[in-house]
Design a protein around this motif. Structure first.
Motif, PDB file in Angstrom:
ATOM      1  N   GLY A 107     -88.975  -4.958  43.346  1.00 40.49           N
ATOM      2  CA  GLY A 107     -88.633  -5.956  44.352  1.00 40.49           C
ATOM      3  C   GLY A 107     -88.110  -5.333  45.633  1.00 40.49           C
ATOM      4  N   PHE A 108     -87.287  -4.302  45.508  1.00 42.21           N
ATOM      5  CA  PHE A 108     -86.728  -3.669  46.703  1.00 42.21           C
ATOM      6  C   PHE A 108     -87.816  -2.995  47.529  1.00 42.21           C
ATOM      7  CE2 PHE A 108     -84.598  -0.258  49.066  1.00 42.21           C
ATOM      8  CZ  PHE A 108     -83.624  -0.999  49.724  1.00 42.21           C
ATOM      9  N   ALA A 109     -88.779  -2.369  46.862  1.00 47.36           N
ATOM     10  CA  ALA A 109     -89.894  -1.747  47.584  1.00 47.36           C
ATOM     11  C   ALA A 109     -90.669  -2.798  48.375  1.00 47.36           C
ATOM     12  CB  ALA A 109     -90.817  -1.029  46.599  1.00 47.36           C
ATOM     13  N   LEU A 110     -90.866  -3.966  47.771  1.00 46.57           N
ATOM     14  CA  LEU A 110     -91.568  -5.048  48.467  1.00 46.57           C
ATOM     15  C   LEU A 110     -90.759  -5.529  49.664  1.00 46.57           C
ATOM     16  CD1 LEU A 110     -93.986  -7.004  48.511  1.00 46.57           C
ATOM     17  CD2 LEU A 110     -92.689  -8.492  46.964  1.00 46.57           C
ATOM     18  N   GLU A 111     -89.421  -5.637  49.487  1.00 45.24           N
ATOM     19  CA  GLU A 111     -88.558  -6.070  50.576  1.00 45.24           C
ATOM     20  C   GLU A 111     -88.626  -5.111  51.762  1.00 45.24           C
ATOM     21  OE1 GLU A 111     -86.281  -8.664  51.017  1.00 45.24           O
ATOM     22  OE2 GLU A 111     -87.142  -9.670  49.281  1.00 45.24           O
ATOM     23  N   VAL A 112     -88.596  -3.822  51.479  1.00 44.89           N
ATOM     24  CA  VAL A 112     -88.648  -2.824  52.559  1.00 44.89           C
ATOM     25  C   VAL A 112     -89.927  -2.988  53.365  1.00 44.89           C
ATOM     26  CG1 VAL A 112     -88.845  -0.360  53.060  1.00 44.89           C
ATOM     27  CG2 VAL A 112     -87.151  -1.156  51.401  1.00 44.89           C
ATOM     28  N   PHE A 113     -91.034  -3.192  52.675  1.00 43.01           N
ATOM     29  CA  PHE A 113     -92.320  -3.347  53.369  1.00 43.01           C
ATOM     30  C   PHE A 113     -92.349  -4.643  54.171  1.00 43.01           C
ATOM     31  CE2 PHE A 113     -96.664  -5.025  53.468  1.00 43.01           C
ATOM     32  CZ  PHE A 113     -97.322  -3.987  54.148  1.00 43.01           C
ATOM     33  N   LYS A 114     -91.911  -5.748  53.556  1.00 43.02           N
ATOM     34  CA  LYS A 114     -92.039  -7.053  54.189  1.00 43.02           C
ATOM     35  C   LYS A 114     -91.097  -7.228  55.381  1.00 43.02           C
ATOM     36  CE  LYS A 114     -95.097  -9.360  51.627  1.00 43.02           C
ATOM     37  NZ  LYS A 114     -96.304  -9.998  52.205  1.00 43.02           N
ATOM     38  N   THR A 115     -90.030  -6.463  55.457  1.00 39.72           N
ATOM     39  CA  THR A 115     -89.097  -6.584  56.575  1.00 39.72           C
ATOM     40  C   THR A 115     -89.299  -5.484  57.612  1.00 39.72           C
ATOM     41  OG1 THR A 115     -87.436  -5.303  55.337  1.00 39.72           O
ATOM     42  CG2 THR A 115     -87.329  -7.698  55.160  1.00 39.72           C
ATOM     43  N   SER A 116     -90.289  -4.626  57.412  1.00 39.92           N
ATOM     44  CA  SER A 116     -90.532  -3.525  58.342  1.00 39.92           C
ATOM     45  C   SER A 116     -91.050  -4.049  59.682  1.00 39.92           C
ATOM     46  CB  SER A 116     -91.539  -2.536  57.752  1.00 39.92           C
ATOM     47  OG  SER A 116     -92.796  -3.152  57.557  1.00 39.92           O
ATOM     48  N   GLY A 117     -90.968  -3.214  60.695  1.00 44.12           N
ATOM     49  CA  GLY A 117     -91.379  -3.631  62.034  1.00 44.12           C
ATOM     50  C   GLY A 117     -92.842  -3.974  62.151  1.00 44.12           C
ATOM     51  N   SER A 118     -93.677  -3.372  61.306  1.00 45.45           N
ATOM     52  CA  SER A 118     -95.120  -3.624  61.395  1.00 45.45           C
ATOM     53  C   SER A 118     -95.522  -4.966  60.792  1.00 45.45           C
ATOM     54  CB  SER A 118     -95.888  -2.500  60.695  1.00 45.45           C
ATOM     55  OG  SER A 118     -95.488  -2.391  59.330  1.00 45.45           O
ATOM     56  N   VAL A 119     -94.778  -5.425  59.778  1.00 48.24           N
ATOM     57  CA  VAL A 119     -95.084  -6.717  59.145  1.00 48.24           C
ATOM     58  C   VAL A 119     -93.781  -7.494  58.916  1.00 48.24           C
ATOM     59  CG1 VAL A 119     -97.270  -6.131  58.045  1.00 48.24           C
ATOM     60  CG2 VAL A 119     -95.156  -5.510  56.907  1.00 48.24           C
ATOM     61  N   PRO A 120     -93.163  -7.965  59.971  1.00 47.26           N
ATOM     62  CA  PRO A 120     -91.862  -8.646  59.796  1.00 47.26           C
ATOM     63  C   PRO A 120     -92.009 -10.043  59.195  1.00 47.26           C
ATOM     64  CG  PRO A 120     -92.539  -8.746  62.085  1.00 47.26           C
ATOM     65  CD  PRO A 120     -93.585  -7.930  61.374  1.00 47.26           C
ATOM     66  N   SER A 121     -92.255 -10.106  57.891  1.00 48.21           N
ATOM     67  CA  SER A 121     -92.461 -11.395  57.224  1.00 48.21           C
ATOM     68  C   SER A 121     -91.163 -12.194  57.155  1.00 48.21           C
ATOM     69  CB  SER A 121     -93.015 -11.177  55.817  1.00 48.21           C
ATOM     70  OG  SER A 121     -94.266 -10.528  55.868  1.00 48.21           O
ATOM     71  N   TRP A 122     -90.047 -11.516  56.965  1.00 50.07           N
ATOM     72  CA  TRP A 122     -88.724 -12.143  57.001  1.00 50.07           C
ATOM     73  C   TRP A 122     -87.713 -11.073  57.385  1.00 50.07           C
ATOM     74  CZ3 TRP A 122     -91.444 -12.029  52.252  1.00 50.07           C
ATOM     75  CH2 TRP A 122     -90.987 -11.108  51.310  1.00 50.07           C
ATOM     76  N   SER A 123     -86.457 -11.468  57.554  1.00 51.74           N
ATOM     77  CA  SER A 123     -85.440 -10.510  57.984  1.00 51.74           C
ATOM     78  C   SER A 123     -84.086 -10.878  57.407  1.00 51.74           C
ATOM     79  CB  SER A 123     -85.347 -10.484  59.521  1.00 51.74           C
ATOM     80  OG  SER A 123     -84.945 -11.757  60.012  1.00 51.74           O
ATOM     81  N   TYR A 124     -83.209  -9.887  57.364  1.00 49.33           N
ATOM     82  CA  TYR A 124     -81.815 -10.073  56.951  1.00 49.33           C
ATOM     83  C   TYR A 124     -80.952  -9.877  58.198  1.00 49.33           C
ATOM     84  CZ  TYR A 124     -83.458  -9.857  52.149  1.00 49.33           C
ATOM     85  OH  TYR A 124     -84.109 -10.116  50.970  1.00 49.33           O
ATOM     86  N   PRO A 125     -80.494 -10.983  58.789  1.00 48.44           N
ATOM     87  CA  PRO A 125     -79.897 -10.898  60.127  1.00 48.44           C
ATOM     88  C   PRO A 125     -78.485 -10.311  60.182  1.00 48.44           C
ATOM     89  CG  PRO A 125     -79.810 -13.156  59.313  1.00 48.44           C
ATOM     90  CD  PRO A 125     -80.589 -12.370  58.308  1.00 48.44           C
ATOM     91  N   ASP A 126     -77.749 -10.316  59.100  1.00 53.39           N
ATOM     92  CA  ASP A 126     -76.340  -9.927  59.148  1.00 53.39           C
ATOM     93  C   ASP A 126     -76.149  -8.425  58.951  1.00 53.39           C
ATOM     94  OD1 ASP A 126     -75.924 -12.607  59.454  1.00 53.39           O
ATOM     95  OD2 ASP A 126     -75.279 -12.951  57.376  1.00 53.39           O
ATOM     96  N   PHE A 127     -75.006  -7.950  59.424  1.00 52.72           N
ATOM     97  CA  PHE A 127     -74.655  -6.538  59.263  1.00 52.72           C
ATOM     98  C   PHE A 127     -74.229  -6.249  57.820  1.00 52.72           C
ATOM     99  CE2 PHE A 127     -71.171  -3.486  58.914  1.00 52.72           C
ATOM    100  CZ  PHE A 127     -71.793  -2.339  59.382  1.00 52.72           C
ATOM    101  N   ALA A 128     -74.520  -5.038  57.362  1.00 53.85           N
ATOM    102  CA  ALA A 128     -74.049  -4.578  56.049  1.00 53.85           C
ATOM    103  C   ALA A 128     -74.025  -3.057  56.042  1.00 53.85           C
ATOM    104  CB  ALA A 128     -74.947  -5.093  54.929  1.00 53.85           C
ATOM    105  N   TYR A 129     -73.055  -2.506  55.331  1.00 55.96           N
ATOM    106  CA  TYR A 129     -72.988  -1.053  55.169  1.00 55.96           C
ATOM    107  C   TYR A 129     -74.053  -0.567  54.184  1.00 55.96           C
ATOM    108  CZ  TYR A 129     -68.442  -1.388  57.492  1.00 55.96           C
ATOM    109  OH  TYR A 129     -67.441  -1.631  58.397  1.00 55.96           O
TER     110      TYR A 129
END
Length: 289
Positions: A107-129
């Motif tokens: 799931g995390f690998a899919l999240e990294v791809f889907k939120t990348s700049g080339s395919v911004p399918s969704w995003s996590y807007p808040d700050f986190a360490y």
């Protein structure tokens, strides 16, 4: 007996009560329906324990975080504590934890791809360490929650699958589902072709389960659709709370497109296939607990 020992024995005792039910031959009619429906609900709630507790945390943690800890980081800590507690209380075995960890990574690998700049399918807007490649680490636990539910339900309901397709064909279908989540951005979306193949593959497959003391059955495809629907509902609530956002939700929240239901159904099929194949492999090579 210490409080710690009591806690470690309490929930496993509940599991034994739910699973090892003696035959109630005199229970018929409306009374049987009520009892079976009640036990079905309890088993479903128990199977959703990880997902339910994590979802409560999503509700409870304010967007600004707590005690100086950003929301995403706090959700990660809570997810780790829940997972550790389930292993400590023996609600999950180490084998189950390994399978759930696999879902986390997938799931995390899919999240990294889907939120990348080339395919911004969704995003996590808040700050986190604890963001890696722009994705908060807690996000993998959302996929792990689906895996946890299937693993727990399999045991609690004593699931048996009739007319399961050849395992290698199921594995190839699951691989095609996962690959399509990536490749459809470049070569077209083939989900409906894959779904049609899946429909043919599982058309005769029935899941046998035990709500109380008698076996019941339903088409496995119906189970996939129902689970996918409830995940889609949870996704709507999560986006409403701003955990993540689709591009059309940045200005103002709107309902998640109904087409995402099909995506979740396919993801459930993929998750189920991984669990089924892991159990099949363990059975064939007799891996000890």
């Amino acid at each position: 007996m210490s409080k710690t020992a009591v806690l470690q024995n309490l929930l496993p005792s509940l599991d034994r009560h739910l699973i090892d039910r003696p035959a109630a031959h005199r229970l018929e009619g409306v009374a049987r329906f009520v009892v079976e429906f009640l036990y079905f609900g309890i088993k479903e709630a128990r199977a959703c324990l990880f997902a339910g507790l994590f979802f409560l945390a999503v509700f409870a943690v304010p967007r600004a975080g707590l005690a100086g800890i950003p929301r995403y980081d706090l959700l990660l800590l809570i997810a780790i504590v829940i997972q550790a507690a389930m292993v400590w209380t023996k609600l999950e075995t180490m084998d189950e934890l390994k399978a759930i960890s696999l879902f986390h990574l997938v799931g995390f690998a899919l999240e990294v791809f889907k939120t990348s700049g080339s395919v911004p399918s969704w995003s996590y807007p808040d700050f986190a360490y604890t963001k890696v490649f722009g994705v908060p680490l807690f996000s993998g636990f959302m996929y792990a929650a689906v895996g946890s539910y299937i693993v727990q339900a399999w045991r609690l309901f004593d699931l048996r699958i009739k007319h399961h397709p050849p395992y290698w064909m199921a594995a190839l279908t699951a691989l095609a589902i996962y690959a399509n989540f990536f490749t459809h951005h470049y070569i077209g979306d083939y989900r409906w072709y894959i779904a049609a193949c899946t429909l043919g593959l599982y058309a005769r497959t029935t899941v046998v389960f035990r709500p109380y003391d008698r076996d019941r059955k339903m088409p496995l495809l119906a189970a996939f659709v129902l689970i996918g629907f409830f995940i889609w509902l949870a996704e709507n609530i999560s986006t409403f709370l701003g955990i993540w956002q689709y591009p059309n939700q940045v200005g103002a929240w709107s309902i998640v497109h109904l087409g995402k239901w099909s995506s979740w159904c396919l993801l459930v099929i993929m998750t189920f296939t991984i669990v089924a194949n892991l159990k099949h492999i363990k059975h064939c090579i007799h891996v000890p607990d």
